[in-house]
Motif scaffolding. Structure first.
Motif, PDB file in Angstrom:
ATOM      1  N   GLU A   5       0.562  -1.642  -0.013  1.00 21.48           N
ATOM      2  CA  GLU A   5       0.382   0.149  -0.174  1.00 21.48           C
ATOM      3  C   GLU A   5       0.814   1.464   0.247  1.00 21.48           C
ATOM      4  O   GLU A   5       0.814   2.454  -0.251  1.00 21.48           O
ATOM      5  CB  GLU A   5      -1.129   0.109   1.390  1.00 21.48           C
ATOM      6  N   TRP A   6       1.678   1.281   0.718  1.00 19.23           N
ATOM      7  CA  TRP A   6       3.175   2.299   0.576  1.00 19.23           C
ATOM      8  C   TRP A   6       3.227   2.622  -0.275  1.00 19.23           C
ATOM      9  O   TRP A   6       3.526   3.734  -1.195  1.00 19.23           O
ATOM     10  CB  TRP A   6       3.980   1.740   1.472  1.00 19.23           C
ATOM     11  N   THR A   7       3.787   1.433  -1.572  1.00 19.88           N
ATOM     12  CA  THR A   7       4.961   1.790  -2.288  1.00 19.88           C
ATOM     13  C   THR A   7       3.806   2.144  -3.413  1.00 19.88           C
ATOM     14  O   THR A   7       4.062   2.913  -4.744  1.00 19.88           O
ATOM     15  CB  THR A   7       5.772   0.396  -2.761  1.00 19.88           C
ATOM     16  N   GLU A   8       2.176   1.517  -3.101  1.00 16.51           N
ATOM     17  CA  GLU A   8       1.171   2.237  -4.463  1.00 16.51           C
ATOM     18  C   GLU A   8       0.732   3.393  -4.396  1.00 16.51           C
ATOM     19  O   GLU A   8       0.469   4.340  -5.250  1.00 16.51           O
ATOM     20  CB  GLU A   8       0.288   0.751  -4.545  1.00 16.51           C
ATOM     21  N   THR A   9       0.560   3.929  -3.543  1.00 18.44           N
ATOM     22  CA  THR A   9      -0.056   5.304  -2.962  1.00 18.44           C
ATOM     23  C   THR A   9       1.283   7.077  -2.506  1.00 18.44           C
ATOM     24  O   THR A   9       0.630   7.346  -3.380  1.00 18.44           O
ATOM     25  CB  THR A   9      -0.560   5.299  -1.604  1.00 18.44           C
ATOM     26  N   PHE A  10       2.255   5.996  -2.012  1.00 17.93           N
ATOM     27  CA  PHE A  10       2.976   7.399  -2.097  1.00 17.93           C
ATOM     28  C   PHE A  10       5.135   6.151  -2.835  1.00 17.93           C
ATOM     29  O   PHE A  10       6.078   6.285  -2.161  1.00 17.93           O
ATOM     30  CB  PHE A  10       3.672   7.449  -0.468  1.00 17.93           C
ATOM     31  N   GLU A  51      -0.192  11.993  -2.755  1.00 19.36           N
ATOM     32  CA  GLU A  51       1.564  12.264  -2.400  1.00 19.36           C
ATOM     33  C   GLU A  51       1.691  14.059  -2.369  1.00 19.36           C
ATOM     34  O   GLU A  51       2.538  14.765  -1.710  1.00 19.36           O
ATOM     35  CB  GLU A  51       3.107  12.134  -2.551  1.00 19.36           C
ATOM     36  N   ASP A  52       0.723  14.769  -4.264  1.00 20.85           N
ATOM     37  CA  ASP A  52       0.988  15.725  -4.259  1.00 20.85           C
ATOM     38  C   ASP A  52       0.413  17.201  -3.261  1.00 20.85           C
ATOM     39  O   ASP A  52       0.695  17.707  -3.182  1.00 20.85           O
ATOM     40  CB  ASP A  52       1.093  16.261  -5.738  1.00 20.85           C
ATOM     41  N   LEU A  53      -0.412  16.654  -2.827  1.00 23.55           N
ATOM     42  CA  LEU A  53      -2.217  16.831  -1.986  1.00 23.55           C
ATOM     43  C   LEU A  53      -0.807  17.421  -0.718  1.00 23.55           C
ATOM     44  O   LEU A  53      -1.279  18.649  -0.275  1.00 23.55           O
ATOM     45  CB  LEU A  53      -3.199  16.168  -2.082  1.00 23.55           C
ATOM     46  N   MET A  54      -0.746  15.692   0.031  1.00 21.87           N
ATOM     47  CA  MET A  54       0.145  15.690   1.545  1.00 21.87           C
ATOM     48  C   MET A  54       1.767  16.783   0.864  1.00 21.87           C
ATOM     49  O   MET A  54       1.616  17.487   2.145  1.00 21.87           O
ATOM     50  CB  MET A  54       0.812  14.644   1.362  1.00 21.87           C
TER      51      MET A  54
END
Length: 217
Positions: free
Chosen positions: A16-21, A129-132
């Motif tokens: 989930e980490w590698t796919e989302t960020f 991550e762009d929003l974060m």
């Protein structure tokens, strides 16, 4: 048994980490740490190699995502480079080669569909991550102003720039009628151009492409 259960949870977390960020693993240090953790996990399942296959697929997907974003960024940087005066280019170009948008695409529905394809391409490259990145640089909850050190929001900038470019295109296509036609013809042609873009905006609304619709308006 506890170790296998723990391993499954760690794998789920990493996936989930590698796919989302994926950008969290862009630098060598983060990627090295990911590989070290993956190596230790695979040692817990050396018998059937299931974990190794999952980790291998996860790593491959991560590298592909990073490569795709890197290529997209390179293409964007080419478009960001300054160009010579566009007005001069138009003046030196023969009027016969200066096509308006109606000569390229006179069907409002087709143009609305093409604009939607561009919108979807821009949106698909915006990641959480762009929003974060913006949220993490907020000064405070009071003023909600971003600091000037936000440097990793390229995809959001691209989407914003596309909105401005489309608005400028519509204005240019309407205003440039003065250059192409004589006084008698230009009023009718400008009216036709305005009506055409109204139809395009209506088709964008019907498709659900509200961003292009607002840019045209």
């Amino acid at each position: 048994a506890k170790l296998k259960s723990f391993t499954a949870k760690i794998i789920q977390l990493l996936k989930e980490w590698t796919e989302t960020f994926p950008y969290d693993f862009q630098d060598e240090k983060s990627m090295k740490e990911l590989k070290e953790i993956a190596h230790r996990i695979t040692q817990c399942d050396e018998e059937n190699g299931t974990v190794k296959k999952i980790i291998s697929q996860m790593t491959q997907n991560l590298l592909m995502a990073l490569s795709a974003r890197s290529q997209y960024q390179e293409i964007r940087e080419k478009f960001r480079q300054p160009v010579s005066d566009k007005g001069t280019i138009l003046k030196t170009k023969p009027q016969s080669t200066q096509k308006d948008i109606l000569s390229v695409c006179c069907d409002p529905l087709i143009l609305a569909q093409q604009l939607t394809y561009i919108e979807l391409e821009r949106v698909s490259n915006i990641y959480p991550e762009d929003l974060m990145q913006i949220v993490s640089h907020m000064d405070s909850l009071d003023n909600h102003k971003c600091r000037g050190d936000v440097t990793k929001t390229y995809n959001l900038e691209a989407y914003d720039n596309w909105f401005n470019c489309l608005s400028m295109l519509v204005a240019t296509e309407i205003c440039r009628v003065d250059r192409v036609f004589f006084q008698v013809v230009k009023k009718k042609q400008r009216t036709r151009m305005v009506e055409f873009f109204i139809d395009v905006a209506r088709e964008c609304f019907n498709i659900g492409n509200f961003n292009s619709m607002m840019a045209i308006i």
